[in-house]
Design a protein around this motif. Structure first.
Motif, PDB file in Angstrom:
ATOM      1  N   GLU A  90       9.835   3.331 -10.102  1.00 44.58           N
ATOM      2  CA  GLU A  90       7.823   3.348 -10.665  1.00 44.58           C
ATOM      3  C   GLU A  90       7.582   2.047 -10.313  1.00 44.58           C
ATOM      4  N   ALA A  91       8.235   1.329 -10.688  1.00 45.63           N
ATOM      5  CA  ALA A  91       8.099  -0.551 -10.370  1.00 45.63           C
ATOM      6  C   ALA A  91       8.612  -0.654  -9.053  1.00 45.63           C
ATOM      7  N   PHE A  97       4.782  -5.159 -12.212  1.00 50.94           N
ATOM      8  CA  PHE A  97       5.458  -4.449 -11.250  1.00 50.94           C
ATOM      9  C   PHE A  97       6.547  -5.517 -10.990  1.00 50.94           C
ATOM     10  N   SER A 156      14.047   1.126 -12.492  1.00 50.34           N
ATOM     11  CA  SER A 156      12.553   1.636 -12.324  1.00 50.34           C
ATOM     12  C   SER A 156      12.266   2.214 -11.068  1.00 50.34           C
ATOM     13  N   ASN A 175       4.474  -0.693 -15.847  1.00 51.46           N
ATOM     14  CA  ASN A 175       3.751   0.348 -14.821  1.00 51.46           C
ATOM     15  C   ASN A 175       2.705   0.774 -15.219  1.00 51.46           C
ATOM     16  N   ALA A 233       8.308  -5.201 -14.043  1.00 50.16           N
ATOM     17  CA  ALA A 233       8.450  -3.840 -14.826  1.00 50.16           C
ATOM     18  C   ALA A 233      10.118  -3.958 -14.575  1.00 50.16           C
TER      19      ALA A 233
END
Length: 754
Positions: A404-405, A392, A402, A373, A395
């Protein structure tokens, strides 16, 4: 008489049974009271020792003495007729058995299990209780912040850190839906019932608990609760020293996974038990850093060395340079600071630091989703779209939960695949249902799909969910202004400034709103207020240069742009703003020189990373207008047709009004009627919108894009209506300012004055 018969005669067996049952009840009572009253941790072993020592004493005394109507007597002195029937002992045994049965039923249904020692670790923890029925725990969980029962309130961050760690561990499991921290931590200190929380978060199970840290000892109580009826599925107590914290965390996480009866892959099992460091101080600093909140709108140009989050992470890494997760978090911290800065030089330096930290995290642990990430966000900041997408996606493969990913990948797909972007963001909302930032990202997707009303609605939802986050107001104001509704934008910018008088985004937005209706005096006043405390702001200087161009002060704009420090990242931004000054001056030589520099810059950048086709489109327009300045009689229909049909045209909404560009190109292809339709569209369906400037920042009155239409009667009619609408919009904004719905510059100056 044999030995067994003698034992029965002297009632030793019955007394022993009564003693064992009573001792067991005493031990259960000791465990309950030790948790409720926070008794010394060695109270359990003391009671066990006393019970063990007491048993042979009871056996000996029962053998030697007999209870008679005259009291206790030596057994040898008691005649057979004086011996009791043992009724008292029988009643005692039966009574104790009833009490034990009641306690066992209560414990099985409502309470957690007792304590035992983990033979592998030596850490005290409770044994897993047997359920009366197979638990239905589903496949979704929210980890609520654990309560801190420590006497020292400064240890509250430690409880939050434990919740963070458990959430991070559980999120590695592909078959488990784990709600993101942002949403689960919304309920910290909340008195909401778990059933209500479960409905809000969309989960079947909730993990909650408490942490008590006293000196070098830690007690963790964790419990799983069904959200459909609030019943307890599992509860367990874990005790140990601070040096056992990593083992305790692993034991809690493993205990939870066991309740879900999940079959983990080897990679998932490794991720579940991965702690990243054995250094307690380093771990402590990282969880302190995670509890340092930063508001995006208030982060502008915070020096990294003055940022508490960054400082704590650097200290952790100094203690344990092999701590991969700390490096990943450090990269994310630098990345956040880079996002907020308005200095190009500072941006480049922060991105470089972010990249160094991300690369170190990857070197230390290439299986860590957080490291991927971090690399993805670095690539995103460097505008390397394909690289960012690759990081991404990896990740997300390593950590399917995730957020965030998902968010990072969605941003990369915006221009190429906005539909997949929306799918990812809808999945993000499942994992983070109370998040406002996801709605900001959805607005980008809707813009790419040419659905501005949906985009506006998403930003309004974000503001409703988080009314103090300035970036949502900035985005909404920008979008409303590009949709020809600067009055609405100014109202939202004013709401932000009422909450945060020194908000840079609010001040900039008011400047842009007044520029959208041609009030360059108010625009200048708002920019002056912005630059008063931000003299070195490149963003402020660029907007002031745009104001000077719109106000026909071309040379002043050039002079101001010359003061901006040019970096690799800002070169094209500065060139974009210099070209309109040449157009305003009608200097073909100046324009040709700058478009040549821009073409060279774009071609050079393409060798290093992907460049948005929007830049080529913008440059194509600039080159067309430059050629026309050099040769006014040229036929530019072929070039105009190519640009008009370019799929990249929609992206130009990020540079200015697309309607004017389309109208000018349509006129050059010999279709003035189509050109006039584009111009009518710029006024909106109800004819109440106003778009003041073209993609180069030049007002409609001076736009070179609209030059071929100047002598057309339909254009003269449109220009009359356009000026009327702009005047009415300006008058409406002035009225809103008098009524206090749009903040005045005088009030804003009073609010920020020391």
């Amino acid at each position: 008489m044999n030995f067994f018969t003698e034992l029965k005669r002297r009632k030793v067996i019955r007394a022993s049974i009564a003693y064992v049952i009573g001792a067991w009840l005493l031990l259960q009572l000791t465990e309950v009271l030790s948790e409720l009253l926070t008794l010394p941790e060695n109270i359990g072993p003391i009671v066990v020792t006393m019970v063990a020592v007491g048993f042979p004493i009871v056996v000996v005394l029962t053998w030697m003495f007999e209870l008679t109507s005259d009291g206790l007597k030596w057994d040898k002195d008691v005649a057979d007729g004086e011996r009791s029937s043992g009724k008292f002992i029988n009643v005692t045994v039966i009574g104790l058995l009833v009490i034990a049965l009641v306690y066992f039923v209560w414990e099985s249904r409502f309470s957690g299990p007792g304590s035992q020692t983990n033979p592998a670790t030596g850490v005290m923890q409770s044994a897993t209780g047997q359920l009366l029925e197979t638990p239905s725990v589903g496949r979704s969980i929210a980890v609520l912040p654990f309560e801190s029962f420590s006497e020292d309130k400064a240890n509250e961050y430690f409880a939050d850190g434990l919740s963070d760690t458990l959430l991070h561990k559980l999120a590695q499991i592909s078959d488990l839906k784990v709600i993101a921290r942002n949403s689960s931590f919304q309920f910290k200190g909340s008195n909401k019932d778990v059933r209500e929380i479960g409905e809000i978060l969309g989960v079947e199970t909730i993990l909650e608990g408490s942490v008590q840290k006293s000196g070098d000892r830690i007690r963790i109580i964790a419990q799983l609760i069904r959200t459909n009826d609030g019943s307890h599925i599992w509860s367990q107590t874990f005790d140990g020293g601070t040096e056992d914290i990593f083992t305790l965390q692993d034991d809690v996480a493993t205990g939870i996974v066991d309740q879900f009866q999940l079959s983990l892959s080897a990679a998932e099992r490794a991720a579940l038990l991965r702690n990243g460091t054995t250094n307690l101080e380093a771990y402590d600093l990282v969880i302190r850093a995670l509890n340092q909140d930063r508001v995006i709108d208030e982060m502008t140009d915070i020096r990294a060395e003055e940022d508490e989050k960054t400082s704590l992470l650097l200290q952790a890494i100094e203690l344990d340079p092999e701590y991969a997760l700390a490096w990943a978090y450090l990269s994310r911290s630098y990345n956040g600071l880079a996002f907020a800065t308005d200095s190009s030089a500072n941006y480049d330096r922060l991105v470089a630091e972010s990249q160094r930290a991300a690369e170190e995290a990857m070197r230390l642990d290439p299986t860590l989703a957080d490291a991927h990430n971090a690399m993805g966000w670095v690539a995103h900041r460097k505008r390397e779209q394909h690289e960012a997408e690759r990081w991404f996606r990896k990740a997300l493969e390593l950590n399917p939960n995730s957020l965030e990913a998902m968010s990072g990948l969605a941003l990369q797909l915006g221009s190429a695949n906005p539909e997949e972007m929306l799918t990812l963001l809808d999945r993000s909302i499942e994992l983070d249902p109370t998040s406002s930032i996801v709605h900001r990202q959805k607005h980008f997707a809707y813009m790419r799909l040419n659905r501005p009303e949906d985009a506006i609605e998403e930003l309004k939802i974000a503001i409703e969910m988080d009314p103090k986050e300035g970036v949502y107001y900035n985005d909404l104001v920008d979008l409303l202004e590009r949709e020809g509704r600067p009055d609405e934008g100014a109202v939202y910018a004013s709401r932000l400034l009422e909450m945060k008088p020194d908000s840079s985004g609010g001040q900039m937005s008011l400047a842009e709103a007044w520029m959208a209706v041609g009030d360059y005096e108010r625009t200048g006043q708002w920019l002056a207020l912005f630059l008063r405390s931000r003299l070195d702001s490149d963003v402020g200087k660029r907007l002031e240069a745009e104001r000077l161009v719109a106000d026909k002060q071309y040379q002043a704009s050039l002079d101001l742009l010359a003061t901006i420090s040019v970096t690799d990242r800002s070169t094209m931004d500065v060139l974009f703003r210099r070209i309109p000054t040449c157009m305003g001056l009608k200097s073909a030589e100046c324009s040709r020189q700058l478009t040549g520099q821009m073409r060279m810059q774009i071609d050079q950048t393409k060798t290093q990373r992907q460049v948005s086709p929007v830049f080529d489109y913008y440059l194509g327009l600039a080159e067309l207008l430059t050629a026309e300045m050099e040769n006014p009689s040229m036929d530019s229909s072929r070039e105009a047709t190519m640009l008009l049909e370019s799929p990249a045209a929609f992206g130009l909404t990020f540079f200015g009004n697309l309607h004017f560009a389309r109208a000018g190109l349509a006129a050059r292809t010999g279709d003035p009627q189509q050109a006039l339709e584009y111009l009518d569209a710029s006024l909106g369906e109800k004819g109440q919108n106003i778009n003041n400037r073209d993609v180069f920042g030049l007002p409609a009155e001076t736009s070179l894009l609209l030059h071929p239409l100047r002598d057309h009667p339909g254009f003269q009619d449109w220009m009359t209506r356009y000026l009327e609408h702009r005047t009415l919009m300006q008058a409406r904004m002035e009225d809103l300012e008098r009524r206090g719905e749009i903040i005045s510059i005088a009030k804003a100056e009073r609010q920020v004055s020391p």
